[in-house]
Design a protein around this motif. Structure first.
Motif, PDB file in Angstrom:
ATOM      1  N   GLN A  13       0.839  -1.205   0.000  1.00 32.79           N
ATOM      2  CA  GLN A  13       0.000   0.000   0.000  1.00 32.79           C
ATOM      3  C   GLN A  13       0.872   1.252   0.000  1.00 32.79           C
ATOM      4  O   GLN A  13       0.576   2.224  -0.703  1.00 32.79           O
ATOM      5  N   ASP A  16       2.362   1.691  -3.468  1.00 34.71           N
ATOM      6  CA  ASP A  16       1.348   2.211  -4.388  1.00 34.71           C
ATOM      7  C   ASP A  16       1.128   3.704  -4.169  1.00 34.71           C
ATOM      8  O   ASP A  16       1.000   4.468  -5.131  1.00 34.71           O
ATOM      9  N   TYR A  17       1.106   4.131  -2.909  1.00 32.75           N
ATOM     10  CA  TYR A  17       0.894   5.555  -2.619  1.00 32.75           C
ATOM     11  C   TYR A  17       2.081   6.387  -3.105  1.00 32.75           C
ATOM     12  O   TYR A  17       1.896   7.433  -3.728  1.00 32.75           O
ATOM     13  N   SER A  20       1.848   6.834  -6.706  1.00 34.79           N
ATOM     14  CA  SER A  20       0.638   7.502  -7.191  1.00 34.79           C
ATOM     15  C   SER A  20       0.951   8.955  -7.558  1.00 34.79           C
ATOM     16  O   SER A  20       2.003   9.501  -7.205  1.00 34.79           O
ATOM     17  N   LEU A  21       0.027   9.580  -8.257  1.00 38.97           N
ATOM     18  CA  LEU A  21       0.189  10.980  -8.646  1.00 38.97           C
ATOM     19  C   LEU A  21       0.396  11.858  -7.413  1.00 38.97           C
ATOM     20  O   LEU A  21       1.302  12.698  -7.379  1.00 38.97           O
ATOM     21  N   THR A  22      -0.401  11.641  -6.378  1.00 33.93           N
ATOM     22  CA  THR A  22      -0.281  12.436  -5.148  1.00 33.93           C
ATOM     23  C   THR A  22       1.084  12.227  -4.504  1.00 33.93           C
ATOM     24  O   THR A  22       1.758  13.188  -4.112  1.00 33.93           O
ATOM     25  N   GLY A  23       1.503  10.967  -4.389  1.00 33.51           N
ATOM     26  CA  GLY A  23       2.804  10.669  -3.797  1.00 33.51           C
ATOM     27  C   GLY A  23       3.942  11.300  -4.589  1.00 33.51           C
ATOM     28  O   GLY A  23       4.884  11.862  -4.023  1.00 33.51           O
ATOM     29  N   GLN A  24       3.864  11.235  -5.904  1.00 31.83           N
ATOM     30  CA  GLN A  24       4.906  11.825  -6.752  1.00 31.83           C
ATOM     31  C   GLN A  24       4.929  13.346  -6.642  1.00 31.83           C
ATOM     32  O   GLN A  24       5.991  13.969  -6.663  1.00 31.83           O
ATOM     33  N   SER A  34      10.964  12.126 -10.630  1.00 29.43           N
ATOM     34  CA  SER A  34       9.989  11.101 -10.975  1.00 29.43           C
ATOM     35  C   SER A  34      10.729   9.822 -11.328  1.00 29.43           C
ATOM     36  O   SER A  34      11.796   9.867 -11.937  1.00 29.43           O
TER      37      SER A  34
END
Length: 76
Positions: A13, A16-17, A20-24, A34
């Motif tokens: 999890q 995945d976070y 994710s777009l938010t995590g990046q 990136s």
């Protein structure tokens, strides 16, 4: 990024976070690149580094689990 086979389900999890777009976006805010812009090293040095980190984390986790187990035994 690698999630170990026997890792806590929270590890997947978290991975995945992070990816994710938010995590990046959060990582970019603090100057991290990136994953698409960073070449993936398949060299022996990179593999050894990854194995060393995984081994150290596993040892730390085992030590923590043993400490909790001993602590629980003393309180029983």
């Amino acid at each position: 990024m690698t999630v170990l086979k026997d890792a806590n389900p929270g590890g997947s999890q978290l991975a995945d976070y992070i990816l994710s777009l938010t995590g990046q976006q959060i990582l970019a805010k603090y100057g991290f690149s990136s994953p698409k812009s960073v070449p993936e090293s398949q060299g022996v040095g990179g593999i050894l580094l990854a194995m060393t980190v995984a081994f150290a984390l596993q040892r730390k986790l085992v030590a923590k689990q043993q400490k909790v187990q001993v602590s629980n035994e003393h309180h029983s």
